[in-house]
Structure formats: structure tokens, C-alpha cells
Design a protein around this motif. Structure first.
Motif, PDB file in Angstrom:
ATOM      1  N   UNK A   1       0.852  -1.189   0.000  1.00  0.00           N
ATOM      2  CA  UNK A   1       0.000   0.000   0.000  1.00  0.00           C
ATOM      3  C   UNK A   1       0.888   1.239   0.000  1.00  0.00           C
ATOM      4  N   UNK A   2       1.389   1.598  -1.166  1.00  0.00           N
ATOM      5  CA  UNK A   2       2.327   2.716  -1.271  1.00  0.00           C
ATOM      6  C   UNK A   2       1.667   4.060  -0.988  1.00  0.00           C
ATOM      7  N   UNK A   3       0.358   4.124  -1.072  1.00  0.00           N
ATOM      8  CA  UNK A   3      -0.337   5.392  -0.821  1.00  0.00           C
ATOM      9  C   UNK A   3      -0.207   5.822   0.639  1.00  0.00           C
ATOM     10  N   UNK A   4       0.187   4.919   1.540  1.00  0.00           N
ATOM     11  CA  UNK A   4       0.376   5.258   2.942  1.00  0.00           C
ATOM     12  C   UNK A   4       1.715   5.948   3.205  1.00  0.00           C
ATOM     13  N   UNK A   5       2.601   5.933   2.229  1.00  0.00           N
ATOM     14  CA  UNK A   5       3.900   6.585   2.375  1.00  0.00           C
ATOM     15  C   UNK A   5       3.738   8.049   1.974  1.00  0.00           C
TER      16      UNK A   5
ATOM     17  N   UNK B   1       4.751   9.871  -1.603  1.00  0.00           N
ATOM     18  CA  UNK B   1       4.945   8.892  -2.679  1.00  0.00           C
ATOM     19  C   UNK B   1       4.060   9.255  -3.859  1.00  0.00           C
ATOM     20  N   UNK B   2       4.652   9.280  -5.051  1.00  0.00           N
ATOM     21  CA  UNK B   2       3.922   9.558  -6.274  1.00  0.00           C
ATOM     22  C   UNK B   2       4.260   8.462  -7.273  1.00  0.00           C
TER      23      UNK B   2
ATOM     24  N   UNK C   1       6.189   9.707 -10.536  1.00  0.00           N
ATOM     25  CA  UNK C   1       7.532  10.279 -10.437  1.00  0.00           C
ATOM     26  C   UNK C   1       8.546   9.341  -9.782  1.00  0.00           C
ATOM     27  N   UNK C   2       8.112   8.243  -9.180  1.00  0.00           N
ATOM     28  CA  UNK C   2       9.058   7.337  -8.513  1.00  0.00           C
ATOM     29  C   UNK C   2       9.707   6.426  -9.544  1.00  0.00           C
ATOM     30  N   UNK C   3      11.028   6.468  -9.622  1.00  0.00           N
ATOM     31  CA  UNK C   3      11.761   5.696 -10.621  1.00  0.00           C
ATOM     32  C   UNK C   3      12.521   4.503 -10.029  1.00  0.00           C
ATOM     33  N   UNK C   4      12.515   4.373  -8.701  1.00  0.00           N
ATOM     34  CA  UNK C   4      13.313   3.339  -8.051  1.00  0.00           C
ATOM     35  C   UNK C   4      12.594   1.996  -7.960  1.00  0.00           C
ATOM     36  N   UNK C   5      13.184   1.108  -7.183  1.00  0.00           N
ATOM     37  CA  UNK C   5      12.651  -0.231  -6.966  1.00  0.00           C
ATOM     38  C   UNK C   5      11.563  -0.184  -5.895  1.00  0.00           C
TER      39      UNK C   5
END
Length: 98
Positions: free
Chosen positions: A28-32, A35-36, A39-43
């Protein structure tokens, strides 16, 4: 005083454990905060694991905090604050590198 601190820290630690589970295992990345998806290019796997593990450690430390305050004193609170601040700075630096 001890029981109030224990109940408060137990509640906060349960929230940390819940968010750790949701971010690390359920992705659930929306909890960070900040976090977008675009625009997030990492792992994303490393991001979820690092934030989830950080929240798990903070949850464990929060659970132990009232006992440290009772038996050690205010030094435990100071140590807790230093660990949280240094850990947060380290996590931000790590996330920006991935």
C-alpha cells in the motif's frame, strides 16, 4: 503514570505494526507520505521493505519505551528520540538512493 504511558505506547505501536504490514506485505504505497506513482523511478520492492521494516522497528521500540522509562528513567526517552530521528534521516537518504 506507567499505565497511561503503557496504553498510549501500545496503541501507537499497534498502529506502527499495522502500517508496517500494509506497506511491506500488502504494498500500500499510498500510505507513504510524498509517494507519487508517476515520479518514482526506483525499486518499489526495496521501498516497501525499507519503510515497512523501519515502521516495524519503531513499533517495537515504542512498545518497549514505557518499560525503559520506568526502569532506566528519562535517558530511555532521550535514546528513543535519537534513534527515531537518526533512523528517519537514514531512511530518507536510503529512499532517495534507490
Amino acid at each position: 503514570m506507567f499505565w497511561g504511558a503503557l496504553i498510549t505506547c501500545l496503541f501507537v505501536s499497534i498502529l506502527c505494526f499495522l502500517f508496517s504490514y500494509l506497506i511491506w506485505k500488502k504494498r500500500e504505497f499510498s500510505l507513504i507520505a510524498g509517494y507519487n506513482e508517476e515520479s518514482f523511478k526506483g525499486d518499489k520492492e526495496k521501498l516497501a521493505k525499507s519503510v515497512g521494516l523501519f515502521l516495524l522497528i519503531i513499533g517495537l521500540l515504542t512498545l518497549l519505551l514505557p518499560f525503559g522509562l520506568e526502569f532506566i528513567g528519562s535517558v530511555a526517552g532521550t535514546l528513543f528520540a535519537i534513534i527515531v530521528i537518526v533512523g528517519t534521516i537514514g531512511l530518507i537518504i536510503y529512499i532517495n538512493k534507490i
